[in-house]
Design an enzyme around this catalytic site. Structure first.
Site, short mmCIF file in Angstrom:
data_model
loop_
_atom_site.label_atom_id
_atom_site.label_comp_id
_atom_site.label_asym_id
_atom_site.label_seq_id
_atom_site.Cartn_x
_atom_site.Cartn_y
_atom_site.Cartn_z
N GLY A 80 -2.48 -8.54 -2.45
CA GLY A 80 -2.00 -7.71 -2.29
C GLY A 80 -2.80 -6.38 -3.70
N ALA A 81 -4.04 -5.55 -2.78
CA ALA A 81 -4.16 -4.48 -3.71
C ALA A 81 -3.02 -3.20 -3.26
CB ALA A 81 -5.46 -4.18 -3.13
N ARG B 286 7.98 -4.38 -0.81
CA ARG B 286 9.35 -5.12 -1.63
C ARG B 286 9.84 -5.16 -0.48
NH1 ARG B 286 9.79 -5.57 -6.91
NH2 ARG B 286 12.65 -4.54 -6.39
N ALA C 14 10.71 5.26 -8.15
CA ALA C 14 11.84 5.67 -8.31
C ALA C 14 12.60 7.26 -8.51
CB ALA C 14 11.83 5.50 -9.88
N HIS D 113 -6.60 27.41 -20.93
CA HIS D 113 -7.81 27.08 -21.28
C HIS D 113 -8.38 26.80 -22.25
CE1 HIS D 113 -11.97 26.27 -21.13
NE2 HIS D 113 -12.44 27.26 -22.19
P1 FAD Z 1 16.77 -1.01 -8.14
O1 FAD Z 1 15.99 -0.44 -8.91
O2 FAD Z 1 16.11 -2.43 -7.64
O3 FAD Z 1 17.87 -1.21 -8.45
C1 FAD Z 1 19.11 -2.08 -7.65
C2 FAD Z 1 20.58 -2.57 -8.67
O4 FAD Z 1 21.16 -3.24 -7.51
C3 FAD Z 1 19.63 -3.59 -9.23
O5 FAD Z 1 20.09 -3.40 -10.92
C4 FAD Z 1 20.43 -5.12 -8.96
O6 FAD Z 1 20.32 -6.28 -9.38
C5 FAD Z 1 21.28 -4.22 -8.42
N1 FAD Z 1 22.23 -4.74 -6.56
C6 FAD Z 1 21.85 -5.26 -5.43
N2 FAD Z 1 22.99 -5.73 -5.27
C7 FAD Z 1 24.38 -5.55 -5.55
C8 FAD Z 1 25.06 -5.55 -5.30
N3 FAD Z 1 25.56 -6.34 -4.88
N4 FAD Z 1 26.05 -5.80 -6.54
C9 FAD Z 1 25.76 -5.43 -7.94
N5 FAD Z 1 24.64 -5.29 -8.02
C10 FAD Z 1 23.20 -5.10 -6.82
N6 FAD Z 1 8.09 3.29 -9.25
C11 FAD Z 1 8.03 4.63 -9.59
O7 FAD Z 1 8.33 5.74 -8.63
N7 FAD Z 1 7.24 4.97 -10.27
C12 FAD Z 1 6.30 3.58 -10.65
O8 FAD Z 1 6.00 4.11 -12.03
C13 FAD Z 1 6.72 2.09 -10.82
N8 FAD Z 1 7.02 1.68 -11.25
C14 FAD Z 1 7.01 -0.04 -10.87
C15 FAD Z 1 6.34 -1.17 -11.08
C16 FAD Z 1 6.93 -2.03 -10.57
C17 FAD Z 1 6.22 -3.55 -10.98
C18 FAD Z 1 7.82 -2.64 -9.32
C19 FAD Z 1 8.15 -4.27 -9.05
C20 FAD Z 1 8.23 -1.39 -8.99
C21 FAD Z 1 7.95 -0.09 -9.13
N9 FAD Z 1 8.29 1.18 -8.48
C22 FAD Z 1 7.74 2.19 -9.16
C23 FAD Z 1 9.22 1.13 -7.83
C24 FAD Z 1 10.80 1.88 -8.79
O9 FAD Z 1 11.13 0.29 -9.67
C25 FAD Z 1 11.85 0.96 -7.88
O10 FAD Z 1 11.06 2.43 -6.01
C26 FAD Z 1 13.00 1.66 -7.48
O11 FAD Z 1 13.60 0.87 -9.16
C27 FAD Z 1 14.19 1.86 -6.89
O12 FAD Z 1 15.34 2.01 -7.11
P2 FAD Z 1 16.41 1.60 -6.45
O13 FAD Z 1 18.28 1.76 -7.60
O14 FAD Z 1 16.93 1.96 -5.72
O15 FAD Z 1 16.72 -0.11 -6.56
P1 NAD Z 2 2.05 -2.09 -1.43
O1 NAD Z 2 3.37 -1.80 -0.24
O2 NAD Z 2 1.66 -1.31 -2.29
O3 NAD Z 2 1.00 -2.85 -1.11
C1 NAD Z 2 1.15 -4.21 -1.36
C2 NAD Z 2 -0.17 -4.04 -0.39
O4 NAD Z 2 -0.52 -5.92 0.17
C3 NAD Z 2 -1.23 -3.73 1.02
O5 NAD Z 2 -2.05 -3.34 0.37
C4 NAD Z 2 -0.67 -4.41 1.79
O6 NAD Z 2 -1.57 -3.96 2.55
C5 NAD Z 2 -1.29 -5.73 1.00
N1 NAD Z 2 -0.47 -7.29 1.81
C6 NAD Z 2 0.10 -7.03 2.55
N2 NAD Z 2 0.78 -8.91 3.22
C7 NAD Z 2 -0.57 -8.91 2.47
C8 NAD Z 2 -1.01 -10.49 2.36
N3 NAD Z 2 -0.70 -11.07 3.30
N4 NAD Z 2 -2.22 -10.98 2.08
C9 NAD Z 2 -3.00 -9.65 1.42
N5 NAD Z 2 -2.47 -8.67 1.01
C10 NAD Z 2 -1.30 -8.10 2.04
O7 NAD Z 2 3.21 -3.01 -2.37
P2 NAD Z 2 3.28 -3.31 -4.14
O8 NAD Z 2 2.44 -3.48 -4.46
O9 NAD Z 2 3.86 -4.84 -4.29
O10 NAD Z 2 4.28 -2.24 -4.35
C11 NAD Z 2 5.87 -2.51 -4.20
C12 NAD Z 2 6.59 -1.14 -3.88
O11 NAD Z 2 6.95 -0.96 -5.35
C13 NAD Z 2 5.63 -0.13 -3.11
O12 NAD Z 2 6.02 0.23 -2.49
C14 NAD Z 2 5.37 1.09 -4.69
O13 NAD Z 2 5.94 2.26 -3.89
C15 NAD Z 2 6.49 0.93 -5.50
N6 NAD Z 2 5.72 0.52 -7.10
C16 NAD Z 2 4.80 2.30 -7.06
C17 NAD Z 2 4.57 2.07 -7.88
C18 NAD Z 2 4.28 3.56 -8.57
O14 NAD Z 2 4.83 4.77 -8.10
N7 NAD Z 2 3.34 3.96 -9.62
C19 NAD Z 2 4.12 1.26 -8.89
C20 NAD Z 2 4.35 -0.09 -8.22
C21 NAD Z 2 4.85 -0.05 -7.20
#
Ligand code: FAD
Ligand code: NAD
Length: 475
Positions: free
Chosen positions: A188-189, A279, A327, A451
């Protein structure tokens, strides 16, 4: 303890915890239930973002970038360092410390706002009741005036490459490697693949990214995606497009991954593989029968533009509903809903949600891409400015990439801003504000930029829209 609250929030990530705090600021009684469990068995608020997403990934991006710069860039400044080494264990414990401080900070914020923090599982019952199962297994039923579902998302699994938690991991696992894998495969890129691939590449891993689609970063403006692909190639990220993974098997020599592309079938050997193919919303165990809350075909909780579900008084926000999984989008939805519940004005401008990819160089954008504007049929004009022509970027040894501004031909309205280059994620804030205020390119042109700053690149790109850039020849 009363079992009735004005608002019960299920989920304490960036959607849920700000909703709880804002609701309490609005004078409402609030409980927030969160079930996030860490690998060491501890529970923590903050959701994916604080525990296994935004914050830990940015900590590692910072450490690996500093390491890389110390190795390859310091000498340009005349600084000699001797051998530069990375202590991975120390890098990881720094990251863990940042995560812990951030998640514990939420408990402090809850205490100050008088939000009741409940760790455990929440399940919506019919009639705006919530079944709360505490971490000790005890069960209570809470009644609520309003319920906010903020359950977030989890990684999408890939059948052909199942996670074993050691050799084949998801993004959480890739944040916790205790040593630099010599050969790292990333499936996944997307945003995660590029950010985490960059971390381990900078620390010395040989990184191959397998992307199923033929296009690279199709959600970004084409010019930005093209420049990014060029830069990543230079950095040694081996990105293979149109690569469909058909299997991954763990053996003595590591993980053997097979994939098919237009040229046929291929096999690669890796020490570790990260699956980052997107996701999916997390709703398992969230809704009891008969709540009236519905899911769409992809499993997202169905809501309207104001995050209201079909049930009066039940809202849903963040990754578990439609829209970008970010987020800041999650936070703004949570705050909007908490204000609406209190009878205040609440709104999210989905046309002005910024996107940032925290690689080096960073990418950031807001508004429409050129392809989207073209498809809309609206006549447009473009201004670009390269960081090569920015004195500050050159002084920072970061003079690559550009700013691209798209404005409407007819009324000069700002339609989109796309940046690849140093601090793009910070620079985009000005463009977001400009879109929020319905600014024109001329508004940006007439705004004074200090600047020498990187922000001058945005100013010059806005000037270039009308061929009035000063510091770069207008084309
Ligand atoms: P979550 O953060 O997933 O929180 C949901 C919470 O609800 C969790 O604690 C879960 O355990 C809890 N929960 C679920 N169901 C229940 C239940 N039934 N009872 C009690 N608790 C429950 N986004 C950005 O904007 N910038 C970034 O740089 C960025 N980097 C990321 C890097 C990675 C590696 C990943 C995986 C994601 C990244 N994201 C980034 C995406 C960001 O993390 C999510 O968009 C954000 O966390 C979503 O917030 P949320 O509160 O909807 O869900
Ligand atoms: P993504 O949707 O950004 O990228 C997933 C990639 O995997 C896509 O390019 C897709 O074409 C590829 N893909 C799907 N199925 C595949 C397969 N079978 N084999 C190879 N490639 C495949 O998803 P992500 O990178 O997993 O991130 C998940 C979410 O978390 C995103 O929605 C992103 O917005 C959020 N996130 C945000 C940040 C940030 O804001 N900087 C950082 C990390 C994550």
């Amino acid at each position: 303890m009363s079992d009735h609250y004005d608002v019960v929030v299920i989920g304490g990530g960036p959607a849920g915890y700000p909703a709880a705090i804002r609701a309490a600021q609005n004078g409402l009684t609030v409980a927030c239930i969160d079930g996030w469990k860490n690998r060491d068995g501890s529970y923590a608020f903050g959701g994916t973002c604080l525990n296994a997403g935004c914050i830990p990934s940015k900590a590692l991006l910072e450490s690996s970038e500093l390491y890389h710069r110390a190795k390859v860039e310091f000498s340009e400044h005349g600084i000699s360092t001797g051998a530069v080494a990375m202590d991975v264990a120390k890098m990881q414990s720094r990251k863990d410390g940042i995560v812990k401080a951030s998640t514990q900070g939420i408990l402090g914020l809850f205490k100050a706002a008088k939000v009741t923090a409940l760790q455990g599982h929440g399940r919506l019952l019919a009639g705006k009741q919530v079944e709360y199962t505490a971490v000790d297994g005890s069960v209570r039923v809470l009644s609520a005036g309003s319920v906010i579902l903020a359950s977030g998302s989890v990684p999408t699994p890939l059948k052909t490459a199942p996670i074993d938690g050691v050799h084949v991991v998801d993004s959480w696992g890739a944040l916790d490697f205790t040593a630099v894998p010599a050969r790292l495969g990333v499936i996944g890129a997307g945003v995660i693949g590029l950010e985490l691939g960059s971390v381990w590449r900078r620390l010395g891993a040989e990184v191959t990214v397998l992307e199923a689609m033929d296009a690279f970063l199709p959600m970004a403006d084409e010019a930005v995606a093209k420049e990014a692909q060029k830069q990543f190639k230079k950095q040694g990220l081996d990105i293979r497009l149109g690569a469909k993974v058909s299997g991954a098997s763990v053996g003595a020599s590591g993980v053997s991954v097979t994939y098919d592309d237009a040229k046929g079938s291929h096999t690669l050997e890796f020490d570790r593989v990260v699956v980052a193919i997107g996701r999916r919303p997390l709703t398992e165990g969230l809704l009891a029968d008969g709540t009236g809350v519905s899911l769409d075909a992809r499993g997202f909780i169905e809501v309207d533009d104001h995050c209201k579900t079909a049930v009066d008084g039940v809202y849903s926000v963040g990754d578990c509903v439609r829209g970008p999984m970010l987020a800041h989008k999650a936070k703004d939805e949570g705050v909007m809903v908490a204000d609406l519940i209190a009878g205040r004005w609440g709104h999210v401008n989905y046309a002005a949600v910024p996107s940032v990819i925290y690689t080096a160089p960073e990418m950031a954008w807001v508004g429409q891409t050129e392809a989207q504007v073209k498809a809309s049929g609206r006549a447009y004009k473009i201004g670009s400015f390269p960081f090569l022509a920015s004195g500050r970027a050159r002084a920072m040894e970061a003079a690559s990439g550009f700013v691209k501004v798209i404005a409407a031909q007819d009324d000069d309205a700002l339609l989109g801003v796309h940046i690849i280059g140093p601090m793009a994620g910070e620079l985009i804030a000005e463009a977001v504000l400009a879109l929020e205020y319905s600014a024109t390119a001329e508004d940006l042109q007439r705004t004074i930029h200090a600047h020498p700053t990187l922000s001058e690149a945005l100013h010059e790109a806005a000037l270039a829209v009308d061929k009035r850039a000063i510091d770069y020849p207008n084309r």
